[in-house]
Scaffold this active site. Structure first.
Site, PDB file in Angstrom:
ATOM      1  N   ARG A 198     -11.458   3.264 -12.869  1.00 50.43           N
ATOM      2  CA  ARG A 198     -10.594   2.700 -11.766  1.00 50.43           C
ATOM      3  C   ARG A 198      -9.321   3.302 -11.418  1.00 50.43           C
ATOM      4  O   ARG A 198      -8.826   3.690 -10.394  1.00 50.43           O
ATOM      5  CB  ARG A 198     -10.586   1.115 -11.982  1.00 50.43           C
TER       6      ARG A 198
ATOM      7  N   TYR B  98      -7.010  -1.885  16.308  1.00 48.74           N
ATOM      8  CA  TYR B  98      -8.149  -1.885  15.855  1.00 48.74           C
ATOM      9  C   TYR B  98      -8.440  -3.296  15.577  1.00 48.74           C
ATOM     10  O   TYR B  98      -7.511  -3.960  15.015  1.00 48.74           O
ATOM     11  CB  TYR B  98      -8.721  -1.022  14.765  1.00 48.74           C
TER      12      TYR B  98
ATOM     13  N   ASP C 131      -2.137   4.872  12.009  1.00 55.42           N
ATOM     14  CA  ASP C 131      -3.495   5.018  11.706  1.00 55.42           C
ATOM     15  C   ASP C 131      -3.852   6.186  12.647  1.00 55.42           C
ATOM     16  O   ASP C 131      -3.710   6.329  13.822  1.00 55.42           O
ATOM     17  CB  ASP C 131      -3.978   3.584  12.281  1.00 55.42           C
TER      18      ASP C 131
ATOM     19  N   LYS D 290     -14.772   7.551   9.519  1.00 57.81           N
ATOM     20  CA  LYS D 290     -14.904   8.044  11.004  1.00 57.81           C
ATOM     21  C   LYS D 290     -14.797   9.504  10.908  1.00 57.81           C
ATOM     22  O   LYS D 290     -15.785  10.083  10.010  1.00 57.81           O
ATOM     23  CB  LYS D 290     -13.936   7.417  11.686  1.00 57.81           C
TER      24      LYS D 290
HETATM   25  C1  LIG Z   1      -8.849   2.982  14.106  1.00 58.52           C
HETATM   26  C2  LIG Z   1      -9.414   2.428  12.987  1.00 58.52           C
HETATM   27  N1  LIG Z   1      -8.653   1.966  11.692  1.00 58.52           N
HETATM   28  C3  LIG Z   1      -9.098   1.459  10.719  1.00 58.52           C
HETATM   29  C4  LIG Z   1     -10.385   0.926  10.520  1.00 58.52           C
HETATM   30  C5  LIG Z   1     -11.059   0.152   9.664  1.00 58.52           C
HETATM   31  O1  LIG Z   1     -11.733   1.252   8.585  1.00 58.52           O
HETATM   32  P1  LIG Z   1     -12.981   0.683   7.909  1.00 58.52           P
HETATM   33  O2  LIG Z   1     -14.074   0.078   8.556  1.00 58.52           O
HETATM   34  O3  LIG Z   1     -13.448   2.027   7.209  1.00 58.52           O
HETATM   35  O4  LIG Z   1     -12.691  -0.519   6.816  1.00 58.52           O
HETATM   36  C6  LIG Z   1     -11.177   1.328  11.954  1.00 58.52           C
HETATM   37  C7  LIG Z   1     -12.617   0.766  11.860  1.00 58.52           C
HETATM   38  O5  LIG Z   1     -13.425   0.748  12.752  1.00 58.52           O
HETATM   39  C8  LIG Z   1     -10.612   1.860  12.799  1.00 58.52           C
HETATM   40  O6  LIG Z   1     -11.296   2.218  14.139  1.00 58.52           O
END
Ligand SMILES: Cc1ncc(COP(=O)(O)O)c(C=O)c1O
Length: 379
Positions: free
Chosen positions: A46, A98, A170, A195
């Site tokens: 971990r 998001y 982000d 992604k």
């Molecule tokens: C811009 C963005 N940030 C964060 C996330 C969250 O990521 P995760 O689904 O891997 O937890 C997403 C998920 O679609 C996203 O599109």
């Protein structure tokens, strides 16, 4: 080294025992100590795992950070960043982040005493106005998902530096290949590696890259304390995916622009949201701040009924949540990715049932366009 060289090599050293060129999947929970109290530097998985460490070194090199940490999902990564704050602290957030980020902030972290203001961070005066005495962080997503609004990273980061706030970006949509927030002055970059970084729709993960030592130390501590770590196998998958990041992002960017141009010229399409198009209101900022707009294209059809008819005939574009995979995915954000955003907020943000979002993949672009035309003929 150059970006493509780092993408392939950073953090990757031949295995000491076998000479294996590729980083092995160290599928272990624990490690043998040399003597009581004397570990090899690896004690418990971990805390540290060589496959995860290789990925973290790699991502840190691509971003130009001080340290990077890999998490079990993008949401786990964002949660770890929010632990830099304390009850009573206030955060200014891009108003159409998001949906899952909004849900974490509004329905989990508010209960722990954090406070959030959602503003259109594309206008710096809105950020200025929203800053209060207890504000500690500005959290932006640029471009936003799925409305494609940009925020000026350099300006936001400058404001944060002057006011002693933490700036977080982000960067999931563009990756460090197309946009490098730390170079523009941001303190922290977060990713859903699910992604583009992994790029093959076969792993869920997240990462945080940090510019400042004190933030890095805290996030490392939290990664171990909370334990939402990326598994060795997923770390290996992302490490492998990142090797082709420059190749894939170039293809996503080329295909994305062609699809956006095609849609903009189509009679059945009301409006296209793609920063790489001169019609986008922030096209100039996109050209200044990014190396390309990538593969995310959103567009409005004339009505929700037209949207309902659009999806049925599609054969190549898969109707699915998520984005950033090598294959083209398509979705209706209002009923899928952003269903957790309250209905009145969706309407205000333009997240209507007429909005379609495409994650344009790396297939032959004519095949993608032909498929979209099938849907548009029915719309
Ligand atoms: C811009 C963005 N940030 C964060 C996330 C969250 O990521 P995760 O689904 O891997 O937890 C997403 C998920 O679609 C996203 O599109």
């Amino acid at each position: 080294m150059g970006f493509a060289t780092d993408a392939i090599h950073a953090g990757v050293v031949p295995d000491k025992v076998t000479g294996s060129v590729m980083t092995p999947i160290y599928q272990t929970s624990t490690y043998v100590y040399e003597s009581p109290g004397k570990s090899t530097g690896f004690d418990y998985a971990r805390t540290i795992n060589p496959t995860r460490s290789a990925l973290e070194t790699n991502l840190n090199a691509l971003e130009g950070g001080r340290a990077a940490y890999a998490f079990a999902s993008g949401m786990a990564a964002i949660s770890a960043v929010m632990t830099l704050l304390k009850a009573g602290d206030h955060v200014v957030v891009s108003h159409n982040v998001y949906g899952g980020t909004y849900r974490l902030f509004a329905r989990v972290l508010e209960d722990y005493g954090l406070r959030f203001s959602y503003v259109d961070t594309s206008r710096i005066e809105n950020v200025e106005k929203a800053v209060r005495e207890n504000t500690r962080m500005v959290y932006i997503e640029t471009p936003t998902n799925p409305i494609m609004i940009l925020s000026d990273i350099e300006t936001v980061a400058g404001l944060c530096r002057r006011r002693g706030l933490i700036s977080v970006v982000d960067n999931t949509f563009l990756t460090p290949y197309l946009q490098r927030p730390l170079d523009l002055g941001a303190d922290i970059v977060v990713y859903s590696t699910t992604k583009y970084l992994n790029g093959h729709s076969d792993s869920v993960g997240g990462a945080v890259v940090l510019a400042r030592e004190e933030h890095a130390e805290r996030v490392k501590f939290v990664q171990n304390s909370v334990g939402a770590i990326l598994s060795p196998f997923d770390s290996w998958l992302v490490l492998r995916g990142v090797k082709t990041l420059p190749l894939r992002m170039r293809a996503h960017d080329e295909n994305g622009l062609q699809v956006a141009r095609h849609l903009e010229a189509h009679a059945k399409v009301k409006k296209v949201l793609y920063p790489g198009l001169p019609s986008h209101p922030q096209h100039d900022l996109a050209r200044r701040q990014t190396r390309g707009s990538g593969g995310m294209v959103s567009f409005y059809l004339s009505s929700p009924e037209a949207a309902a008819r659009f999806f049925a005939p599609l054969k190549l574009c898969a109707l699915a949540e998520s984005l950033g995979g090598i294959e083209t995915l398509i979705c209706q954000p209002s009923t899928m990715t952003h269903a957790s955003v309250p209905a009145e907020d969706r309407e205000r943000l333009g997240l209507t049932d007429s909005l379609v979002r495409i994650s344009v993949g790396c297939e032959d672009v004519q095949d993608i366009i032909d498929d979209l035309d099938r849907g548009l003929a029915a719309a």
